[in-house]
Enzyme design. Structure first.
Site, PDB file in Angstrom:
ATOM      1  N   LYS A 162      -2.791  -3.558   6.374  1.00  0.00           N
ATOM      2  CA  LYS A 162      -3.750  -2.976   7.309  1.00  0.00           C
ATOM      3  C   LYS A 162      -3.894  -3.904   8.517  1.00  0.00           C
ATOM      4  CE  LYS A 162      -5.266   0.597   4.944  1.00  0.00           C
ATOM      5  NZ  LYS A 162      -5.112   1.965   5.453  1.00  0.00           N
ATOM      6  N   ASN A 168      -0.422   0.253  11.911  1.00  0.00           N
ATOM      7  CA  ASN A 168      -1.143   0.995  12.941  1.00  0.00           C
ATOM      8  C   ASN A 168      -1.743  -0.011  13.923  1.00  0.00           C
ATOM      9  OD1 ASN A 168      -0.673   3.572  11.994  1.00  0.00           O
ATOM     10  ND2 ASN A 168      -2.486   3.615  10.677  1.00  0.00           N
ATOM     11  N   GLY A 203       0.853  -1.188   0.000  1.00  0.00           N
ATOM     12  CA  GLY A 203       0.000   0.000   0.000  1.00  0.00           C
ATOM     13  C   GLY A 203       0.889   1.238   0.000  1.00  0.00           C
ATOM     14  N   SER A 204       0.370   2.357   0.514  1.00  0.00           N
ATOM     15  CA  SER A 204       1.132   3.614   0.476  1.00  0.00           C
ATOM     16  C   SER A 204       2.433   3.503   1.263  1.00  0.00           C
ATOM     17  CB  SER A 204       0.302   4.759   1.065  1.00  0.00           C
ATOM     18  OG  SER A 204      -0.963   4.801   0.485  1.00  0.00           O
ATOM     19  N   ASN A 212      -3.805  16.370   7.601  1.00  0.00           N
ATOM     20  CA  ASN A 212      -3.371  16.363   9.008  1.00  0.00           C
ATOM     21  C   ASN A 212      -3.142  17.779   9.545  1.00  0.00           C
ATOM     22  OD1 ASN A 212      -3.394  13.641   8.581  1.00  0.00           O
ATOM     23  ND2 ASN A 212      -1.195  13.318   8.858  1.00  0.00           N
ATOM     24  N   SER A 227      -4.381  11.430   5.992  1.00  0.00           N
ATOM     25  CA  SER A 227      -4.104  10.267   6.853  1.00  0.00           C
ATOM     26  C   SER A 227      -4.561   8.987   6.164  1.00  0.00           C
ATOM     27  CB  SER A 227      -4.836  10.413   8.191  1.00  0.00           C
ATOM     28  OG  SER A 227      -6.225  10.187   7.996  1.00  0.00           O
ATOM     29  N   SER A 228      -4.026   7.856   6.622  1.00  0.00           N
ATOM     30  CA  SER A 228      -4.397   6.581   5.992  1.00  0.00           C
ATOM     31  C   SER A 228      -5.904   6.355   6.086  1.00  0.00           C
ATOM     32  CB  SER A 228      -3.633   5.431   6.648  1.00  0.00           C
ATOM     33  OG  SER A 228      -3.870   5.418   8.038  1.00  0.00           O
ATOM     34  N   LYS A 232       2.071   6.104  19.757  1.00  0.00           N
ATOM     35  CA  LYS A 232       1.631   6.139  18.355  1.00  0.00           C
ATOM     36  C   LYS A 232       0.121   5.902  18.260  1.00  0.00           C
ATOM     37  CE  LYS A 232       2.062   6.119  13.783  1.00  0.00           C
ATOM     38  NZ  LYS A 232       1.266   5.139  13.178  1.00  0.00           N
TER      39      LYS A 232
HETATM   40  O1  KPL Z   1      -0.021   6.839  10.846  1.00  0.00           O
HETATM   41  C1  KPL Z   1      -0.517   7.773  10.250  1.00  0.00           C
HETATM   42  C2  KPL Z   1      -1.692   7.443   9.399  1.00  0.00           C
HETATM   43  O2  KPL Z   1      -2.087   8.239   8.564  1.00  0.00           O
HETATM   44  O3  KPL Z   1      -2.208   6.333   9.581  1.00  0.00           O
HETATM   45  C3  KPL Z   1      -0.052   9.165  10.473  1.00  0.00           C
HETATM   46  C4  KPL Z   1       1.274   9.130  11.197  1.00  0.00           C
HETATM   47  C5  KPL Z   1      -1.074   9.875  11.299  1.00  0.00           C
HETATM   48  C6  KPL Z   1       0.252   9.943   9.240  1.00  0.00           C
HETATM   49  O4  KPL Z   1      -0.867  10.410   8.613  1.00  0.00           O
END
Ligand code: KPL
Length: 299
Positions: free
Chosen positions: A73, A97, A9-10, A195, A246-247, A177
Site C-alpha cells: 500500500k 497506487n 496482498g491481492s 467497479n 476496488s482495492s 492512472k
Molecule cells: O487500481 C485499482 C484499484 O482497485 O485500486 C483499479 C484499477 C481501479 C482496479 O479496481
C-alpha cells in the site's frame, strides 16, 4: 529472472503467482498467507486459472534479486524502501497506487522504474487469489523516455503471460492512472459497489468529475493529460474490471486504512498549490477521512 515481489496482498500475490509460471519468484508478506504459499503454493482463479509455487517469506530484509516489484500500500512505501535498501537489486519496479516512485528512488541505490497495474485482484483466503479482471501493466522510466531495463522487465512480464506495455511517457500514464483511481476507488468504497456500477448513472457522473479534476491538476503540473483521455481511461478500466471490488472497497470491507491520502490527498494538495478548485476530490477525501477516523484506522 529472479524476482522479489514485496507485498503479498491481492495484486502482489496475483503478479507473483503469474510471474512464477516462468521465473524464480519470492513473495514477501505476512502469515498465515506466507506459510500457506510455502506449503501449498498459490491458486489463481477467475479470469485466469493457474497453480504456481513461488517461494514466500515474512523476512523483509537482505534480499538479492534481478528485480524487486513493490506492491505494498502507498502508505507502507517508507517501510518497504527501508527494507529494500538492505538488499541488492538490478531494478525496482513500483506497481502501487499513487505517485510513490520518487519516494522509493530517493531511498534506494537501485534504479526505480514506474509502473501501473489495472488487473482486478482479490485475496480470497491464504494462498488463493481471484483475478477479477484482466487489465494491463504499463511500465517505463520514471521521467519518461526509453530504458533498457524497462524493456527487459517488460519482456519478463510478457513471458509470464501478463499483459504488459513498456511506455516512454510514464509521467502522463501515472497521472492517468491517478485519475482512474480518483474516479473509481472512493466512489466504489463509499457506495459499496463493484467497479462495473460506474458504467452509467450518478456514480458514472461522479467518477468522471473526479477524473476530470485530476486531469486538470496534471496539466497544471506540466503533464499533458486531456479530460477526454482521463475519462476514456476511466471507462476502459471500469469495463475491464467490472466485476472487481476496488482495492479501496476491499479496505473498507475489512475495516483497514485506505489509500485516500495517496489518491485524493495528493490531488487536493497539488490543486491547492496551483490554486485550483477540486470540490469532488475534496469531498471524497473528507468522507473517507471521516470513515477512517470513525473506525479508528486513521494515522
Ligand atoms: O487500481 C485499482 C484499484 O482497485 O485500486 C483499479 C484499477 C481501479 C482496479 O479496481
Amino acid at each position: 529472472m529472479d524476482v522479489l515481489v514485496f507485498g503479498a496482498g491481492s495484486l502482489g500475490t496475483l503478479v507473483g503467482a503469474l510471474l512464477a509460471r516462468v521465473h524464480d519468484v519470492t513473495l514477501v508478506g505476512r502469515d498465515p498467507h506466507v506459510s500457506h504459499v510455502r506449503e501449498r503454493g498459490v491458486t489463481v482463479s477467475g479470469a485466469i486459472e493457474a497453480q504456481t509455487a513461488p517461494d514466500a517469506t515474512t523476512e523483509s530484509d537482505g534480499h538479492r534479486a534481478d528485480l524487486a516489484v513493490v506492491t505494498v500500500k502507498s502508505f507502507d512505501t517508507p517501510t518497504a524502501a527501508a527494507a529494500l535498501s538492505t538488499g541488492a537489486f538490478d531494478a525496482v519496479l513500483s506497481l502501487q497506487n499513487g505517485l510513490t516512485e520518487d519516494e522509493l528512488a530517493a531511498r534506494l541505490d537501485a534504479p526505480v522504474l514506474a509502473g501501473t497495474a489495472t488487473y482486478g485482484a482479490r485475496l480470497r483466503e491464504p494462498g488463493h487469489v481471484e483475478c477479477t479482471g484482466i487489465g494491463r501493466v504499463v511500465l517505463g522510466a520514471r521521467d519518461g523516455g526509453t530504458d533498457r531495463r524497462a524493456e527487459r522487465v517488460g519482456k519478463a512480464f510478457r513471458d509470464a503471460g501478463i499483459e504488459t506495455l513498456v511506455a516512454s511517457d510514464m509521467p502522463r500514464r501515472l497521472w492517468e492512472k491517478l485519475a482512474v483511481n480518483a474516479g473509481i476507488n472512493a466512489v466504489t468504497a463509499l457506495a459499496r459497489v463493484e467497479n462495473g456500477a460506474l458504467a452509467d448513472g450518478p456514480g458514472h457522473q461522479l467518477a468522471h468529475r473526479a477524473a476530470r479534476e485530476t486531469a486538470r491538476v496534471a496539466r497544471a503540473e506540466g503533464v499533458s493529460l486531456s479530460n477526454r483521455r482521463a475519462e476514456r481511461a476511466l471507462d476502459e478500466v471500469v469495463e475491464a474490471t467490472s466485476a472487481n471490488r476496488s482495492s479501496m472497497l476491499q479496505d473498507v470491507d475489512d475495516e483497514r486504512r485506505t489509500e485516500v491520502e495517496a489518491i485524493h490527498g495528493v490531488v487536493v494538495a497539488r490543486a491547492d498549490a496551483h490554486r485550483l478548485s477540486v470540490p469532488t476530490n475534496r469531498t471524497l477525501a473528507d468522507l473517507l477521512r471521516t470513515w477512517e477516523a470513525g473506525r479508528g484506522v486513521r494515522e
